[in-house]
Motif scaffolding. Structure first.
Motif, short mmCIF file in Angstrom:
data_model
loop_
_atom_site.label_atom_id
_atom_site.label_comp_id
_atom_site.label_asym_id
_atom_site.label_seq_id
_atom_site.Cartn_x
_atom_site.Cartn_y
_atom_site.Cartn_z
N UNK A 64 -33.18 9.63 32.06
CA UNK A 64 -33.83 9.06 30.87
C UNK A 64 -33.22 7.70 30.53
N UNK A 65 -31.91 7.60 30.62
CA UNK A 65 -31.24 6.34 30.29
C UNK A 65 -31.80 5.23 31.18
N UNK A 66 -31.98 5.54 32.46
CA UNK A 66 -32.48 4.51 33.38
C UNK A 66 -33.94 4.19 33.07
N UNK A 67 -34.74 5.23 32.82
CA UNK A 67 -36.15 5.01 32.45
C UNK A 67 -36.26 4.18 31.17
N UNK A 68 -35.40 4.46 30.21
CA UNK A 68 -35.48 3.73 28.93
C UNK A 68 -35.15 2.25 29.10
N UNK A 69 -34.47 1.91 30.18
CA UNK A 69 -34.20 0.49 30.47
C UNK A 69 -35.29 -0.08 31.37
N UNK A 70 -36.31 0.71 31.67
CA UNK A 70 -37.45 0.21 32.44
C UNK A 70 -37.38 0.52 33.92
N UNK A 71 -36.34 1.24 34.37
CA UNK A 71 -36.17 1.51 35.80
C UNK A 71 -36.83 2.81 36.23
N UNK A 72 -36.87 3.01 37.54
CA UNK A 72 -37.46 4.22 38.13
C UNK A 72 -36.35 5.11 38.68
N UNK A 73 -36.62 6.41 38.71
CA UNK A 73 -35.59 7.36 39.15
C UNK A 73 -36.10 8.15 40.35
N UNK A 74 -35.28 8.22 41.38
CA UNK A 74 -35.56 9.12 42.52
C UNK A 74 -34.42 10.10 42.57
N UNK A 75 -34.72 11.38 42.67
CA UNK A 75 -33.58 12.29 42.63
C UNK A 75 -33.65 13.45 43.60
N UNK A 76 -32.48 13.99 43.88
CA UNK A 76 -32.41 15.19 44.68
C UNK A 76 -31.47 16.15 43.96
N UNK A 77 -31.85 17.43 43.93
CA UNK A 77 -31.03 18.41 43.22
C UNK A 77 -30.69 19.57 44.15
N UNK A 78 -29.45 20.01 44.09
CA UNK A 78 -29.04 21.19 44.86
C UNK A 78 -28.58 20.82 46.25
N UNK A 79 -27.53 21.46 46.69
CA UNK A 79 -26.96 21.22 48.01
C UNK A 79 -27.92 21.67 49.10
N UNK A 80 -28.55 22.84 48.87
CA UNK A 80 -29.37 23.44 49.94
C UNK A 80 -30.60 22.59 50.27
N UNK A 81 -31.08 21.79 49.29
CA UNK A 81 -32.26 20.99 49.57
C UNK A 81 -31.88 19.59 50.07
#
Ligand code: NCD
Length: 334
Positions: A64-81
């Motif tokens: 959210x912090x990054x989005x609120x500054x106008x940026x885009x977020x790409x993410x990965x969650x969890x070790x197994x994935x």
């Protein structure tokens, strides 16, 4: 320290001036976090948000912090994935993701892993928690919260009394916060934990070397009349088994009755969250929710401001955020 292009791996990087600067920028982020205005200063920038360990607030608030500054977020969650489960090294992952992104936030279960990852990264890496070691962005938002909450009673970080309670051995938030407190003066630090879950010796020595007054106890009674009570969760994931963690759950419960009996009328209650609300733990009872001194949700909200400040500083846009302002056209009740 100049923040631009720097990794944020440990609170040991900071001096008091650095912290004041981060807090100054964090305060400037309030209109954007409360949707009064928008800024597009990071339009086109990409955050790689890599969370290899469970998280709700930290991961989402970085995003959210990054989005609120106008940026885009790409993410990965969890070790197994992730490809780490196929044997990829942290270095290789870092080289690749840092070419896809402009900055990376990362959480990983192993102490030291985020620093190792940063060696392979070509962009700033922000440590979102590395095992039981450190959680620097949490410590900054905790200190920001402490400063704000104490100001309401005319108090300051210098000279305050803080009691840290619970799992002080595995709790990385209290490790990082204690290290930050070493930069301040004349603090009374009360450490309440079962003897087996005591604060690591090196951190206790650092607090003593900083000239702070230390009280160490395995009982809660008599230690709650502090300015700040910082409650923590038993870090079950760092124990050999659930049964091992169960021995310590529910030992230091705080509820309104205990608050009324032992705390000061203005003792501020903090917790990094998540609080363990299961009956056998219930370290912070829901009956405190109406207590105005329960700061846990203000604390979590402050996380967005502090993380926005860290992104702005590490990407070198902290002085031009306003130049990219625009209106918020949608309904908002914040
Ligand atoms: C903490 C963590 O992950 O270290 N949570 C958080 O980041 N707010 C504390 C915890 O999980 O108990």
């Amino acid at each position: 320290m100049s923040f631009k292009g720097q990794h944020i791996l440990s609170v040991k990087q900071f001096d008091r001036d650095n912290i004041s600067r981060i807090f100054e920028i964090a305060r400037q982020m309030a209109p954007y976090a409360s949707r009064k205005k928008r800024t597009r200063v990071l339009d086109g920038a990409i955050l790689g948000n890599l969370f290899f360990e469970p998280s709700t607030r930290t991961r989402v608030s970085f995003g959210c912090a990054f989005n609120l500054l106008g940026g885009e977020v790409r993410e990965t969650t969890g070790m197994e994935s992730s490809a780490l489960s196929k044997g990829e090294s942290l270095f290789d992952t870092a080289r690749v993701i840092s070419s896809y992104s402009d900055v990376i936030a990362m959480r990983h279960p192993q102490a030291g892993s985020v620093a190792e990852f940063a060696e392979g990264s070509r962009v700033p890496v922000l440590n979102g928690g590395d095992g039981a070691n450190e959680h620097p962005t949490q410590a900054l938002l905790d200190l920001f919260t402490i400063e704000r909450e104490l100001a309401a009673s005319g108090l300051q970080i210098d000279g305050m009394h803080i009691a840290m309670v619970g799992d002080l051995k595995f709790g990385r938030t209290v490790h990082s916060l204690s290290k930050l407190l070493c930069l301040y003066r004349n603090i009374k630090v009360t450490l309440v934990s079962p003897a087996e879950l005591a604060m690591p010796d090196d951190i206790v020595s650092n607090l003593a070397d900083a000239g702070h007054q230390l009280v160490i106890s395995d009982k809660l009674e008599g230690h709650l009349n502090a300015d700040i009570v910082y409650q923590t969760r038993i870090q079950e994931e760092r124990f050999p088994s659930k049964a091992d963690a169960d021995q310590y759950r529910g030992k230091f419960r705080l509820n309104q009755e205990i608050y009324t009996r032992y705390c000061k009328s203005n003792t501020v209650i903090m917790h990094p969250l998540p609080r363990d609300s299961r009956m056998e733990a219930n370290e912070l009872d829901n009956d405190l929710n109406l207590n105005p001194n329960l700061a846990i949700f203000r604390q979590a909200d402050n996380g967005v401001l502090v993380r926005m400040a860290l992104f702005a500083l590490t990407l070198g846009v902290e002085n031009i955020v306003k130049d990219y302002e625009c209106a918020v056209p949608w309904y908002s009740n914040k």
